[in-house]
Enzyme design. Structure first.
Site, short mmCIF file in Angstrom:
data_model
loop_
_atom_site.label_atom_id
_atom_site.label_comp_id
_atom_site.label_asym_id
_atom_site.label_seq_id
_atom_site.Cartn_x
_atom_site.Cartn_y
_atom_site.Cartn_z
N LEU A 61 0.82 -1.22 0.00
CA LEU A 61 0.00 0.00 0.00
C LEU A 61 0.85 1.27 0.00
CD1 LEU A 61 -2.87 -1.16 2.41
CD2 LEU A 61 -2.95 -0.95 -0.08
N HIS A 227 4.16 -15.47 -3.89
CA HIS A 227 4.17 -15.49 -5.37
C HIS A 227 5.06 -16.57 -6.01
CE1 HIS A 227 7.54 -12.98 -4.29
NE2 HIS A 227 6.86 -11.85 -4.24
N ASP A 300 -0.20 -9.48 -5.17
CA ASP A 300 1.07 -8.76 -5.21
C ASP A 300 0.87 -7.37 -5.86
OD1 ASP A 300 3.68 -8.01 -4.87
OD2 ASP A 300 4.52 -9.39 -6.34
C1 NCD Z 1 7.46 -5.55 -5.01
C2 NCD Z 1 7.40 -4.06 -4.73
O1 NCD Z 1 7.39 -3.26 -5.67
O2 NCD Z 1 7.33 -3.69 -3.57
N1 NCD Z 1 7.75 -5.78 -6.39
C3 NCD Z 1 7.51 -6.90 -7.10
O3 NCD Z 1 7.94 -6.96 -8.24
N2 NCD Z 1 6.84 -7.91 -6.63
C4 NCD Z 1 8.46 -6.18 -4.12
C5 NCD Z 1 8.28 -7.63 -3.95
O4 NCD Z 1 7.19 -8.12 -3.58
O5 NCD Z 1 9.25 -8.34 -4.13
ZN ZN Z 2 7.85 -10.27 -3.24
#
Ligand code: NCD
Ligand code: ZN
Length: 436
Positions: A61, A227, A300
């Protein structure tokens, strides 16, 4: 305040039944009988699916110094527009949530800002010794970034990750891990998705998952692979589960649907960590979701500014709340997944695993967090219409069937027919107890 959600197709105890849900004082009081009580408002749900409010265990967020990417207001508005009634916020904010003080401060910022859905907070401890304090301060989960050093703290070696998982086990809190082993990553100095995915090969995830499993075996702690993206990573999780290891994993919309063969690797909006993988990996991910090996679905949601994404070092991630459910529904319509699997992956399963109390089900006594889904609506993803501040998407231009029509938080409408209704109805949620 009493309300009844009348005559919809209600997801109740594992199946859909035509029914009416009665709500009183924010709680579900009964399901099934079509009668009208005094002073009861009616929401006509005929033709709609009435689902438990969706829960997302993986969202960023931002806010604080990263408010230009997203803040608690825009992020939770985006969440309810996507049907989410509870989201768990990741701790890689600026500053990071790595101490009790930072956690307390972040919770205060969220409460002051106003949140439109319930939010729980992860912390990424500066040292395993402070896990207990973080739990007492209300952390909902612990997060380890194996590939990153956060203010000098690293959880990349076996000893490091294992001492963190041990500390989580003692405090009975779940440890979610971003599983990429930095030993198998190369520096990403490029600009395109293609360059990024060669810097983040499958091997990095596979080696990280091996370490996590070994640590979980010795500590008996509850671990969760965030993920998951590779076939081989999933095979390891499957074998570990068969041995009785307390491990779960989550599947994202992008790792289930997008493939390196089908996307334009020269485009930077697809950059994400872990990266989009090959067709055969997505087949394994979907199969894993179908079989229950991947029991939890997660967005995510990782918003960045469009300028950053188009710049010289594009950061990984993209917004996900407003497309996630529709992406999985597409797999339902195409016969790859059942509707029940998708619904429970975003409700009952995360609620149980993360100990989120009386959420995630439409049953008597549960919180009346409810998502109303219109299965007839055809729409096209236009990221400029997102409520998230991040106006870009790897699903730009995708045509979907079915869209969230309304979102109830504790019996009150927070979102209806493309509109956010004031005031913010969300609350900060704190840890209940570890799930199963
Ligand atoms: C996430 C972020 O931007 O905070 N980015 C991503 O590509 N998933 C960081 C993370 O969850 O590794
Ligand atoms: Zn991550």
């Amino acid at each position: 305040m009493s309300i009844r959600i009348a005559n919809g197709r209600v997801y109740y105890k594992g199946q859909f039944i035509e029914s009416t849900v009665h709500i009183d004082n924010g709680l579900i009081t009964s399901i099934g009988r079509e009668f009208e009580k005094d002073h009861e408002e009616t929401f006509d749900a005929r033709g709609y699916l009435v689902l438990p409010g969706l829960i997302d265990v993986h969202s960023h967020l931002r806010d604080g110094a990263l408010s230009y990417k997203e803040d608690f207001r825009s992020g939770t508005q985006s969440a309810i527009a996507g049907g989410f009634t509870t989201v768990l916020d990741m701790p890689n904010s600026v500053p990071p949530v790595n101490s009790v003080k930072r956690l307390v401060d972040r919770i205060k910022v969220a409460e002051d800002r106003g949140i439109f859905c319930d939010v729980g907070f992860y912390a990424t401890p500066s040292a395993p010794e402070i896990v207990e304090g973080l739990v007492h301060a209300g952390a909902i989960g612990i997060k380890a970034y194996m590939a990153k050093t956060i203010e000098g703290t690293s959880y990349s070696t076996f000893d490091e990750i294992s001492s963190l998982i041990n500390a989580c086990a003692s405090s009975e809190i779940i440890c979610s891990v971003h599983a990429e082993d930095p030993q198998h990553l190369t520096e990403f100095n490029g600009m395109t998705a293609k360059e990024h995915w060669s810097a983040h090969p499958p091997r990095a995830e596979i080696e990280a998952i091996k370490k996590i499993i070994h640590a979980a075996i010795s500590s008996k702690g509850a671990v969760h692979v965030a993920h998951i993206s590779t076939s081989q990573g999933l095979e390891l999780v499957e074998r570990a589960k068969a041995l009785g290891v307390n491990i779960t994993c989550e599947g994202t919309p992008h790792h289930s649907m997008l493939t390196t063969e089908r996307i334009d690797g020269n485009e930077n909006r697809y950059i994400v960590e872990p990266p989009i993988r090959s067709q055969s990996d997505t087949v394994s991910i979907r199969r894993g979701i179908k079989s229950g090996l991947i029991s939890i679905l997660a967005t995510d949601h990782a918003p960045h500014s469009i300028e950053e994404k188009g710049g010289v070092h594009p950061p990984p991630g993209f917004p996900g709340f407003e497309t996630a459910f529709a992406v999985f529904m597409k797999m339902v319509y195409e016969g790859d997944l059942s509707l029940e699997t998708v619904v429970t992956g975003f409700s009952e399963a995360p609620s149980m695993r993360f100990g989120l109390g009386k959420t995630g089900k439409i049953e008597e006594g549960y919180e009346a967090n409810i998502t109303i889904f219109d299965p007839r609506k055809d729409w096209t993803v236009r990221s400029e219409d997102f409520l998230s501040k991040a106006k870009y998407s790897p699903f730009e231009g995708f045509r979907f069937k079915g869209k969230v029509y309304a979102t109830f938080i504790r019996g009150r409408l927070g979102y209806l027919d493309e509109n956010i209704l004031d005031p913010p109805l969300g609350r900060v949620i704190k840890r209940n107890k570890i799930g199963v």
